[in-house]
Design an enzyme around this catalytic site. Structure first.
Site, short mmCIF file in Angstrom:
data_model
loop_
_atom_site.label_atom_id
_atom_site.label_comp_id
_atom_site.label_asym_id
_atom_site.label_seq_id
_atom_site.Cartn_x
_atom_site.Cartn_y
_atom_site.Cartn_z
N GLU A 273 0.85 -1.20 0.00
CA GLU A 273 0.00 0.00 0.00
C GLU A 273 0.87 1.23 0.00
O GLU A 273 1.83 1.33 0.77
CB GLU A 273 -0.90 -0.01 1.25
N GLU A 327 -12.90 7.68 0.72
CA GLU A 327 -13.82 6.99 1.64
C GLU A 327 -14.29 7.98 2.70
O GLU A 327 -13.54 8.35 3.60
CB GLU A 327 -13.12 5.79 2.26
N LYS A 330 -14.17 7.43 6.83
CA LYS A 330 -12.95 7.19 7.58
C LYS A 330 -12.77 8.25 8.67
O LYS A 330 -13.11 9.41 8.47
CB LYS A 330 -11.74 7.20 6.64
N GLU A 336 -7.19 11.47 5.48
CA GLU A 336 -7.55 10.05 5.52
C GLU A 336 -8.74 9.74 4.61
O GLU A 336 -8.90 8.61 4.16
CB GLU A 336 -7.87 9.63 6.95
#
Length: 479
Positions: A273, A327, A330, A336
């Site tokens: 990642e 997202e 989160k 983030e």
């Protein structure tokens, strides 16, 4: 992904992915890069249905997708696509997998019903377990991996599907210079048996490098350019003499060195990642769309070029970009929620060329340290023809000093272009001057990246010309 596991002297990336075996071709819309993957998280309430996501991925260069679970709807949606799928086991599930029967049932329910139509290539167990500091969980990690592998053996899927677990860069006690990379003593009791398991099963060591978080701990202009794969002086490992032009290569070679010190040079590494956020809070240094586009765009080019690292050149390194989507649920700082390459409506958050040849990606060549605000490249583009219609060559501007030209030369050759013509014996070696060699390399990179005006910027030290700089037996690349 959680912020708490993304810092330290060496920061790398995290997700869960492994080496593919016997991938099916499937029906694809474009040619995929075999080393390029992406993470597909679902901490959001506005994501498109899995069937739409499968079509989206097929339209890109992405060849692999990493999930954080084993959602059957997603696995069904990716059937007959040829996309390699990585399924995951959460940290809190690990203790139950110490029973072989649990691992057998999990494989029976989450793997067997979907293969071979869905190209499942890996099971990744937990995420950065060693960094958690949970001694009980750490002790149960290897038995869980072993039981899942045994369960796969029993259904004859162990050669196709590998089992591993990702680690943060906090695994290392030292990473600078890269040749001195070493595993922390406190992890040796777990890491050595784990590496032996990976060797015996042919699975990779997964590591999570995030140059973004390393930059946050040292927010200087030189560190930013180094983190973004952009023109910079680079750093030399005095032990090996190897020259590093980007932070990710240095991080990976530190891990390679750590494995070498333990005798496990035959265990591959997968970048599980990595990524860069496109929006953040005002106090989050270097977070903006320009830098996200630069990092991910240059990362994609680096991966596809198969240039490898200075310690392991000409070797493809499987790399998973965090993340496919922003997202919105989160927790943590704004960054983030903004690592996605795509928005929830499947439009691009910014263009890194995933839906076409990566050479067409308008990757900025000048880093930006300003926070949050999405912005195009701040560099003034060269004014000659920006596309492949007609002929144009990228050359240094008049008056650029040799130190800067040397940086441009090192950077260009570090991006995987063919610099053999300017090496001793090459057709363009003479005249053996910095300006001549830099001119050749800068132009070669410009031609390789797509011949856009922004590809001939080099921090405002280059320009385009319609006059062919070729001479004698030295032919400069051109459209």
């Amino acid at each position: 992904m959680t912020t708490m596991v993304r810092f330290g002297a060496v920061v790398l990336l995290a997700v869960i992915f492994c080496i593919p075996f016997a991938e099916s071709k499937g029906r694809v819309l474009v040619e995929h890069s075999p080393a390029l993957g992406v993470t597909y998280g679902q901490v959001a309430d506005n994501l498109p249905p899995p069937s739409a996501v499968a079509h989206l991925v097929q339209s890109t260069l992405i060849s692999k997708v990493k999930l954080y679970g084993a959602d059957p709807a997603i696995l069904k949606a990716f059937a007959n696509t040829g996309i390699g799928m990585v399924v995951g086991v959460a940290n809190d599930q690990i203790p139950s997998f110490n029973q072989l029967s649990v691992a057998q049932d999990w494989v029976k329910n989450n793997i067997v019903p979907f293969v071979p139509a869905t190209n499942i290539i890996a099971v990744c167990v937990g995420n950065e377990v060693l960094y958690s500091g949970d001694q009980n969980l750490m002790a149960q990690l290897l038995p869980a991996l072993q039981n899942l592998h045994t369960a796969l053996v029993e259904v004859s899927l162990d050669r196709r599907i590998k089992v591993s677990t990702p680690h943060s860069m906090a695994l290392l006690s030292n990473s600078e210079p890269p040749s001195m990379g070493r595993i922390k003593d406190e992890y040796m009791g777990i890491i050595k048996p784990l590496l032996e398991f990976l060797r015996q099963t042919g699975a990779p060591l997964m590591i999570n490098p995030y140059p973004y978080f390393a930059y946050k701990s040292d927010p200087t202009d030189s560190t930013l350019a180094y983190a973004l794969f952009q023109a910079n002086a680079g750093r030399v490992d005095t032990n090996t003499g190897l020259h590093y032009t980007n932070m990710l290569d240095a991080q990976l070679d530190a891990v390679y060195s750590a494995l070498k010190s333990l005798g496990y040079t035959d265990v591959d590494i997968v970048v599980a990642e990595t990524g860069w956020p496109s929006q953040g809070d005002p106090d989050e240094a270097g977070v903006n769309m320009q830098n996200a586009m630069a990092y991910n765009g240059n990362l994609i080019k680096h991966v596809i070029s198969m240039v490898g690292t200075p310690l392991r050149p000409n070797k493809s390194i499987e790399t998973y970009i965090f993340a496919l989507f922003n997202e919105d649920k989160k927790s943590g700082p704004t960054s983030e929620r903004n690592f996605g390459l795509f928005k929830a409506d499947m439009s691009m958050a910014y263009d890194v060329g995933l839906r076409q040849s990566p050479s067409a990606s308008p990757t900025p060549t000048t880093p930006s340290s300003s926070p949050a605000t999405p912005a195009p490249s701040t560099g003034t583009p060269a004014t000659a023809p920006p596309t492949s219609t007609g002929k144009a060559w990228c050359v240094p501007k008049a008056g650029v000093d040799d130190k800067t030209l040397q940086q441009n030369l090192d950077y260009a050759c570090g991006q995987g272009i063919d610099c053999r013509p300017i090496q001793p014996g090459g057709a363009c070696y003479t005249p053996n001057t910095v300006v001549a060699h830099a001119t050749y390399a800068m132009n070669a990179l410009y031609q390789t990246l797509g011949r856009n005006s922004w590809n001939c910027d080099f921090s405002h030290t280059a320009t385009l010309t319609s006059v062919d700089p070729s001479y004698g037996g030295c032919a400069y690349p051109h459209p």
